[in-house]
Design an enzyme around this catalytic site. Structure first.
Site, short mmCIF file in Angstrom:
data_model
loop_
_atom_site.label_atom_id
_atom_site.label_comp_id
_atom_site.label_asym_id
_atom_site.label_seq_id
_atom_site.Cartn_x
_atom_site.Cartn_y
_atom_site.Cartn_z
N SER A 52 0.61 -0.76 0.17
CA SER A 52 0.31 -0.03 -0.07
C SER A 52 0.71 0.97 0.24
O SER A 52 1.89 1.86 -0.92
CB SER A 52 -0.79 -0.43 1.09
OG SER A 52 -2.07 0.63 0.85
N ASP A 104 -9.10 -5.19 -5.66
CA ASP A 104 -8.84 -3.92 -4.82
C ASP A 104 -9.51 -2.91 -5.17
O ASP A 104 -8.63 -2.36 -5.77
CB ASP A 104 -7.28 -4.64 -4.37
CG ASP A 104 -6.74 -3.02 -3.29
OD1 ASP A 104 -7.38 -1.82 -3.32
OD2 ASP A 104 -5.74 -3.12 -3.57
N HIS A 150 -6.46 -6.15 -1.49
CA HIS A 150 -5.30 -5.53 -1.08
C HIS A 150 -4.07 -6.18 -0.35
O HIS A 150 -4.52 -6.71 1.04
CB HIS A 150 -5.84 -3.98 -0.27
CG HIS A 150 -5.19 -2.75 0.25
ND1 HIS A 150 -4.92 -2.13 -1.06
CD2 HIS A 150 -4.60 -2.04 1.68
CE1 HIS A 150 -3.89 -0.95 -0.78
NE2 HIS A 150 -3.90 -1.07 0.78
#
Lengths: 496, 496
Positions: B188, B429, B454
């Protein structure tokens, strides 16, 4: 009047504060970047054509911080020449000269690589001044900016190349020239900036021409005596007897100086403008003379040849120091007197780069006991740090350049990373010892000449230029044309 | 007790301050990085083996400045697991996890990619905490650091990756492991840092695994509705009727709320822990519920499936909002009450990333009038800037990320520059809309799964992992093995 005499009057502009010998003070290093012709040209009144338009950009003071003070802006000067540009519609290229440790003025006429190649590339010429030099000094004069412990902190290379990034993106947007490839060009310190710019901002510059960029002269990647070894080699290859004379002269100077009234004798013998206070004043001066001659040992006059001509041509039986003086006169011309302080004038370059060296641009240049024609003067980081701390209150960060930009194992690291960089050098330039002299990949290339000097390839062409220099420049242009052609081909593919 | 119930008690940790719906405040964006399992694992007492050793490094506060204040140092936490390392003698690799916007603790056990692959690579595991999180906050608590307008300025990504550079070089030197290749790993926001680290510091990291890194969600490279379009798609593909119910529910909530005592009715209907003060509290909460479910729509439970199961499974003839509530209960489990403020808790992540978004991490995430199942909420840079300025006194720099790291025309730019980056994504995601989903070159690769969520590839393996996930992880490991093998081969060649 020979060219040495013509150069003479401009010389004070060219040299860094710490350009004096490393012998007296082990942390002093030779001048880094001056482009003699460049600055010379700038001083010719009326030599700058009206096609060069000056602008100022509201530049961010601190790109890497979000303190309220970081948001301050300063005026950064840049100059554009639109004359030869093919325009945004054809995505014609942009040649961007990245300013170095001097006011921009001299570069506009002196950097022949841009002015002479712009027509061939249909290129826009952009020249950007380095922060804290010339008309791009935040909030006052350089002296004021450097006196302010807070303000001088923003004066460094990472901020400078971030300036170039922000400004070039602004320009491309402003000219709707998003697809115009940018080639950045720089010499010496500016050459390091150009190569680092391509490494850090590949999305902004398609390629870089880094002329005489000693990016490996950090963190002991290059042996400390690299610089003076080449100065020595230049003289030795020119004349063994000249080399020997210089090598022996330092002890002789000390010997004379140690005698009663010795400094007066030396002052008289070298016709110094001011009485010498210590022998190091003379030795530092001569060190700078030889280093400068080697660094800018360019055709057609070849300063090293001039000096050795003077030394070797002194009447038979001349005293050693008379020979040395004859070498000085042959290089500098006959003058009313010789200013041993000449290389220490408080020019912007001397003042500004003095700070840059004491913060991040820590090149450990020194000499061992018997490896050059100069007296030993090993680089001493401890003393260097102490002196910088005394002067500026902060310690240099000697590992930062290699941490941020790399340098160690450069071939392994960049062989499969990076592209489109030319490292150009002339092997007679002492700074070539810290340059990239080997091809790293198919597009990260070393283009050097055996007989070239500092930044010779990017300064103005001359009628007298030798074939090898013409060839070097032509090779560089062809390589860049190849990058641009490939870029256009990819762009077309993308549009299909 | 289903896994949703288990997750429930940890959920407050996971979400960013601005994770609430964009509908009420157009500048709020969905949570970015949390690795559910990661944090979950960290909270299991005794789950961390003694092989993880904690250290602190004296880190430079400001890498890009030389003001006296820049020289301040702070304690940066890092953790090393030596257990599987082949050692410096064999130049065995280093897997370095680059911390993101949370304390490091959860990553030590949660990031399976390091713990599970270290034996295979004979790798040293290094985990570095991001500045201003966990135990790496300069001079006090995060609240104190952020209250100080001067101190919070140093809290940004360029400084953070410079921390990683300095620390990794220090470690390699300290371990005499100069030739051990470093692979950086992040998820991320941390995945963005990993890819940017490889781009900016190729001399320190041989390669990067950037999991679910939305590096193209800046400066409008990705359409603003990318995120919510995928949330919508996830639900629509799961169940058309579920999608329609959610889509219609917003107006229904507003309708009920506008009636006399409407907010009490809604509070009662959704069993909220506190009485609702305005309908947006409920809508923002549900927005976060759906977004979280889509972002972490992982096997074996698939939260989107759970929610739609609840909605579609409600008794025939149920009122629309009863269906919505049934979806909520199916996902979160039966609870004494539902805390609509759950996603707004002042966690370090919420507080810290709130500042990062208001300074440089400006992702223009929004929604048009009819392009998602949510009410319209276009991203409004003006309002966003105003709110940030009110809160922190400085304006965001929305173009800085693309200026410094690039992003526009990424394929053209990086095709012939850069190497050894894996951009991994799961297409369910919502953040994958801002990810790199196409191979850029032979070694800058996109590895994605159609059904992934994710950061799924880098979190702990499970018995229940589907084949496509096992395959994705195996592909990533093989690619990295290829980089390392090539590196060793080049090293050998060099030594010959």
């Amino acid at each position: 009047m020979n060219s040495a005499t013509i150069l003479l009057q401009w010389l004070p502009l060219f040299f860094l504060l710490f350009s004096t010998s490393v012998s007296s003070s082990p942390h002093k290093i030779p001048k880094l970047s001056p482009l003699l012709e460049t600055i010379l040209a700038s001083t010719k009144p009326g030599s700058l054509s009206d096609d060069f338009k000056t602008f100022f950009y509201n530049q961010t003071l601190d790109h890497f911080n979000y303190r309220p003070e970081s948001y301050a802006i300063f005026q950064q000067r840049y100059v554009i020449n639109f004359k030869h540009w093919g325009g945004a519609n054809t995505s014609s290229p942009i040649l961007a000269y990245l300013g170095a440790e001097a006011p921009l003025d001299g570069d506009l006429t002196g950097v022949g690589f841009l002015t002479e190649n712009a027509p061939r590339f249909n290129a826009l010429q952009v020249y950007i001044e380095h922060r804290y030099y010339g008309k791009s000094i935040p909030f006052g004069t350089l002296e004021e900016a450097l006196k302010n412990a807070s303000l001088r902190g923003y004066f460094n290379s990472a901020q400078a190349i971030a300036d170039y990034a922000e400004l070039l993106l602004y320009l491309k947007k402003n000219l709707t020239a998003q697809h115009s490839p940018v080639i950045v060009v720089g010499g010496s310190y500016g050459g390091m900036l150009a190569s680092w710019f391509r490494l850090k901002y590949p999305h902004i510059a398609l390629g870089a021409l880094a002329s005489s960029a000693p990016i490996l002269y950090f963190d002991h990647i290059t042996p400390q005596n690299g610089y003076y070894s080449i100065v020595t080699k230049d003289f030795k290859e020119e004349s063994e007897s000249c080399y020997r004379a210089i090598r022996e002269s330092w002890a002789e100077i000390d010997l004379v100086a140690s005698q009663p009234d010795g400094l007066s004798i030396l002052s008289h013998q070298f016709n110094t403008c001011a009485q010498l206070n210590k022998p190091s004043e003379l030795k530092d001066y001569l060190d700078s003379v030889y280093s400068t001659a080697a660094q800018y040992n360019h055709p057609p006059n070849y300063p090293v040849t001039q000096i050795c001509g003077g030394i070797d041509g002194a009447p038979k039986g001349s005293h050693l120091l008379s020979k040395i003086f004859a070498g000085l006169v042959a290089y500098k011309g006959k003058k009313p007197c010789y200013d041993t302080d000449q290389y220490n004038y408080p020019t912007e370059t001397n003042i500004g780069y003095g700070w840059q060296r004491c913060s991040e641009m820590v090149m450990p240049i020194g000499r061992g006991s018997n490896d050059t024609m100069f007296p030993p003067a090993p680089f001493d980081l401890g003393n260097f740090t102490k002196d910088c701390k005394t002067q500026y209150g902060v310690s240099p960060r000697p590992h930062w350049v290699t941490t941020y930009y790399g340098g160690h194992d450069i071939k392994t690291v960049l062989n499969k990373f990076a592209s489109n960089i030319i490292f150009s050098n002339g092997l007679r330039d002492p700074y070539s010892s810290g340059g990239v002299l080997e091809n790293i990949s198919e597009t990260v290339l070393a283009v050097y000449t055996v007989n070239g000097s500092h930044c010779l390839d990017i300064i103005l062409e001359k009628q007298s230029d030798p074939e090898w220099l013409i060839q070097q420049r032509s090779t560089e242009v062809q390589i860049i044309e190849g990058w641009i052609a490939k870029y256009y081909a990819d762009l077309l593919l993308l549009k299909k």
